[in-house]
Design an enzyme around this catalytic site. Structure first.
Site, PDB file in Angstrom:
ATOM      1  N   GLU A 111       0.829  -1.206   0.000  1.00 13.69           N
ATOM      2  CA  GLU A 111       0.000   0.000   0.000  1.00 13.69           C
ATOM      3  C   GLU A 111       0.856   1.245   0.000  1.00 13.69           C
ATOM      4  OE1 GLU A 111      -3.346   2.458   0.016  1.00 13.69           O
ATOM      5  OE2 GLU A 111      -3.186   0.331  -0.417  1.00 13.69           O
ATOM      6  N   TYR A 148      11.534   1.730  -8.796  1.00 16.90           N
ATOM      7  CA  TYR A 148      10.892   0.429  -8.939  1.00 16.90           C
ATOM      8  C   TYR A 148      11.388  -0.310 -10.178  1.00 16.90           C
ATOM      9  CZ  TYR A 148       7.607   2.078  -5.366  1.00 16.90           C
ATOM     10  OH  TYR A 148       7.040   2.549  -4.218  1.00 16.90           O
TER      11      TYR A 148
END
Length: 148
Positions: free
Chosen positions: A72, A120
């Site tokens: 999250e 990422y």
């Protein structure tokens, strides 16, 4: 709980979403440690100072027939970025996913957040093109639930 809420608020400010934070310390206490915990959090420290966190929960893939983890939030305070803390937190979440037999680890990132996207992708993550996230909240959620 005060630290987690403070970090969430810092993240929301960074994402220009402070107006959406309505969570309380009690909300986090119940969600993380209550009778039925629904999420988990990792806190990252640097030199004894709180520097970031990762908050995640289980989901399920019907296609894989296995659980997954949904990240999250991953947040590292500005003064600690580039220190390896983000990699350490995300690596630990990935390790937990493997230990628990999860088929995948996934998360969402704001389209404008180029630093996060670059981070990422440097770790091997790929965007899920062709998918759009939908959300229903507030009165619309109450109304839909009322149809059950």
């Amino acid at each position: 709980m005060p630290l987690i809420l403070a970090l969430v608020r810092e993240l929301a400010e960074y994402e220009h979403l402070s107006h959406e934070v309505v969570a309380t310390e009690e909300d986090f206490r119940e969600s993380l440690f209550g009778e039925r915990p629904v999420a988990e959090a990792l806190l990252g420290y640097a030199g004894g100072e709180p520097a970031g966190f990762a908050l995640f929960f289980h989901n399920f893939s019907t296609f894989l027939g296995r659980p997954g983890l949904y990240l999250e939030d991953l947040y590292v305070r500005p003064g600690f970025r580039g220190s390896g803390l983000g990699v350490a937190l995300l690596s630990r979440v990935a390790e937990l996913a493997r230990e628990r037999g999860c088929g995948r680890l996934e998360w969402s990132v704001l389209k404008w957040n180029e630093p996060a996207i670059g981070f990422y992708e440097s770790l091997g993550a790929v965007p899920m093109d062709g998918w759009t996230v939908y959300r229903i909240t507030g009165e619309d959620l109450r109304s839909l639930a009322g149809r059950a």
